[in-house]
Design a protein around this motif. Sequence first.
Motif, PDB file in Angstrom:
ATOM      1  N   GLN A  61       0.499  -1.887   0.278  1.00  0.00           N
ATOM      2  CA  GLN A  61       0.063   0.481  -0.023  1.00  0.00           C
ATOM      3  C   GLN A  61       0.673   1.437   0.650  1.00  0.00           C
ATOM      4  OE1 GLN A  61      -2.198  -1.522   3.431  1.00  0.00           O
ATOM      5  NE2 GLN A  61      -4.050   0.200   2.586  1.00  0.00           N
ATOM      6  N   LEU A  62       1.877   0.920   0.852  1.00  0.00           N
ATOM      7  CA  LEU A  62       2.645   2.353   0.976  1.00  0.00           C
ATOM      8  C   LEU A  62       3.330   2.951  -0.244  1.00  0.00           C
ATOM      9  CD1 LEU A  62       4.355   1.901   4.341  1.00  0.00           C
ATOM     10  CD2 LEU A  62       2.487   3.660   3.594  1.00  0.00           C
ATOM     11  N   ARG A  63       4.122   1.503  -0.795  1.00  0.00           N
ATOM     12  CA  ARG A  63       4.480   1.952  -2.143  1.00  0.00           C
ATOM     13  C   ARG A  63       4.182   1.959  -3.258  1.00  0.00           C
ATOM     14  NH1 ARG A  63       6.717  -2.898  -2.461  1.00  0.00           N
ATOM     15  NH2 ARG A  63       5.013  -4.108  -3.875  1.00  0.00           N
ATOM     16  N   VAL A  64       1.824   1.849  -3.382  1.00  0.00           N
ATOM     17  CA  VAL A  64       2.149   2.058  -4.272  1.00  0.00           C
ATOM     18  C   VAL A  64       1.198   3.490  -4.422  1.00  0.00           C
ATOM     19  CG1 VAL A  64      -0.940   1.604  -5.445  1.00  0.00           C
ATOM     20  CG2 VAL A  64       0.795  -0.577  -4.847  1.00  0.00           C
ATOM     21  N   LYS A  70      -1.966  -4.234 -11.931  1.00  0.00           N
ATOM     22  CA  LYS A  70      -3.241  -4.688 -11.943  1.00  0.00           C
ATOM     23  C   LYS A  70      -3.918  -4.027 -12.032  1.00  0.00           C
ATOM     24  CE  LYS A  70      -5.172  -9.319 -11.111  1.00  0.00           C
ATOM     25  NZ  LYS A  70      -5.015 -10.220 -10.456  1.00  0.00           N
ATOM     26  N   TYR A  71      -4.416  -3.200 -11.483  1.00  0.00           N
ATOM     27  CA  TYR A  71      -5.837  -1.713 -11.195  1.00  0.00           C
ATOM     28  C   TYR A  71      -5.160  -0.679 -10.817  1.00  0.00           C
ATOM     29  CZ  TYR A  71      -8.543  -6.637 -10.621  1.00  0.00           C
ATOM     30  OH  TYR A  71      -9.131  -8.013 -10.402  1.00  0.00           O
ATOM     31  N   THR A  72      -5.551   0.151 -11.819  1.00  0.00           N
ATOM     32  CA  THR A  72      -5.384   1.394 -11.738  1.00  0.00           C
ATOM     33  C   THR A  72      -6.866   1.963 -11.054  1.00  0.00           C
ATOM     34  OG1 THR A  72      -4.202   1.931 -13.740  1.00  0.00           O
ATOM     35  CG2 THR A  72      -5.444   3.889 -12.587  1.00  0.00           C
ATOM     36  N   PRO A  73      -6.208   2.578  -9.609  1.00  0.00           N
ATOM     37  CA  PRO A  73      -7.121   2.604  -8.288  1.00  0.00           C
ATOM     38  C   PRO A  73      -8.131   3.886  -8.609  1.00  0.00           C
ATOM     39  CG  PRO A  73      -4.934   2.868  -7.370  1.00  0.00           C
ATOM     40  CD  PRO A  73      -4.700   2.889  -8.979  1.00  0.00           C
ATOM     41  N   ASN A  74      -8.925   4.072  -8.501  1.00  0.00           N
ATOM     42  CA  ASN A  74      -9.641   5.290  -8.352  1.00  0.00           C
ATOM     43  C   ASN A  74      -9.674   6.400  -7.761  1.00  0.00           C
ATOM     44  OD1 ASN A  74     -12.073   4.032 -10.137  1.00  0.00           O
ATOM     45  ND2 ASN A  74     -12.851   3.099  -8.135  1.00  0.00           N
ATOM     46  N   LEU A  75      -9.726   7.755  -7.748  1.00  0.00           N
ATOM     47  CA  LEU A  75      -8.888   8.740  -7.309  1.00  0.00           C
ATOM     48  C   LEU A  75      -9.439   9.189  -6.631  1.00  0.00           C
ATOM     49  CD1 LEU A  75      -6.073  10.081  -9.500  1.00  0.00           C
ATOM     50  CD2 LEU A  75      -5.794   8.625  -7.459  1.00  0.00           C
ATOM     51  N   LYS A  76      -9.611   9.722  -5.832  1.00  0.00           N
ATOM     52  CA  LYS A  76      -9.965  10.629  -4.672  1.00  0.00           C
ATOM     53  C   LYS A  76      -9.548  12.057  -4.309  1.00  0.00           C
ATOM     54  CE  LYS A  76     -14.304  12.896  -2.524  1.00  0.00           C
ATOM     55  NZ  LYS A  76     -14.295  14.116  -3.089  1.00  0.00           N
ATOM     56  N   PHE A  77      -9.242  13.293  -4.312  1.00  0.00           N
ATOM     57  CA  PHE A  77      -8.575  14.804  -3.969  1.00  0.00           C
ATOM     58  C   PHE A  77      -8.777  14.771  -2.842  1.00  0.00           C
ATOM     59  CE2 PHE A  77      -7.091  13.709  -8.075  1.00  0.00           C
ATOM     60  CZ  PHE A  77      -6.226  13.807  -8.074  1.00  0.00           C
ATOM     61  N   TYR A  78      -7.966  15.171  -2.108  1.00  0.00           N
ATOM     62  CA  TYR A  78      -8.460  16.238  -0.567  1.00  0.00           C
ATOM     63  C   TYR A  78      -7.388  17.389  -0.308  1.00  0.00           C
ATOM     64  CZ  TYR A  78     -11.301  12.272   0.669  1.00  0.00           C
ATOM     65  OH  TYR A  78     -12.267  10.585  -0.156  1.00  0.00           O
ATOM     66  N   LEU A  79      -7.543  18.070   0.177  1.00  0.00           N
ATOM     67  CA  LEU A  79      -7.240  19.411   0.161  1.00  0.00           C
ATOM     68  C   LEU A  79      -6.105  18.708   1.861  1.00  0.00           C
ATOM     69  CD1 LEU A  79      -5.876  22.254   0.247  1.00  0.00           C
ATOM     70  CD2 LEU A  79      -8.025  23.051   1.858  1.00  0.00           C
TER      71      LEU A  79
END
Length: 157
Positions: free
Chosen positions: A23-26, A110-119
């Motif tokens: 998780q940290l590396r990705v 393998k899967y490109t994650p969905n992204l959510k942006f936060y301030l």
Amino acid sequence: MAKGSSTSRSTVGRQTVGRSQRQLRVGEEIGHALAQILQEGDMRDPNLRDASITVTEVQASPDLKNASAYVMPLGGKSPVEGGSVHDVINALNKAAPYFRGQIGRALALKYTPNLKFYLDDTFDEVDRIGELLNRANSDGGRFQLPEDDDFDDDEDA
């Protein structure tokens, strides 16, 4: 949470304990890819076109299918006159599918994650805490709560 709303990092929380090495590396790789995409700056949205945005951290979910990207516009303001930082965050969230596609092409996942942006408002929190400590230190070690901070909301009810 309502669609299009922006949440700051302090309300989301920072939970790096218990995260796997993967998780940290990705998250780190996605952060670098996002920074590169934002640096190229070929965005259509005026809130993003001239914006200088720092990606401070990306946290991947345990299944690596979602990722939270914490960002901070340079100077803490929108490049569009009269715009706000939240306009930039909303524009990033609107452009999230574009970023996902670009990351998918740049990284071998393998899967490109969905992204959510936060301030990312950790810098503001650090400044606020530093100001409180300086105030306490200048008062000879006596600490008084500032009048604008309301720490005991529930006790009055």
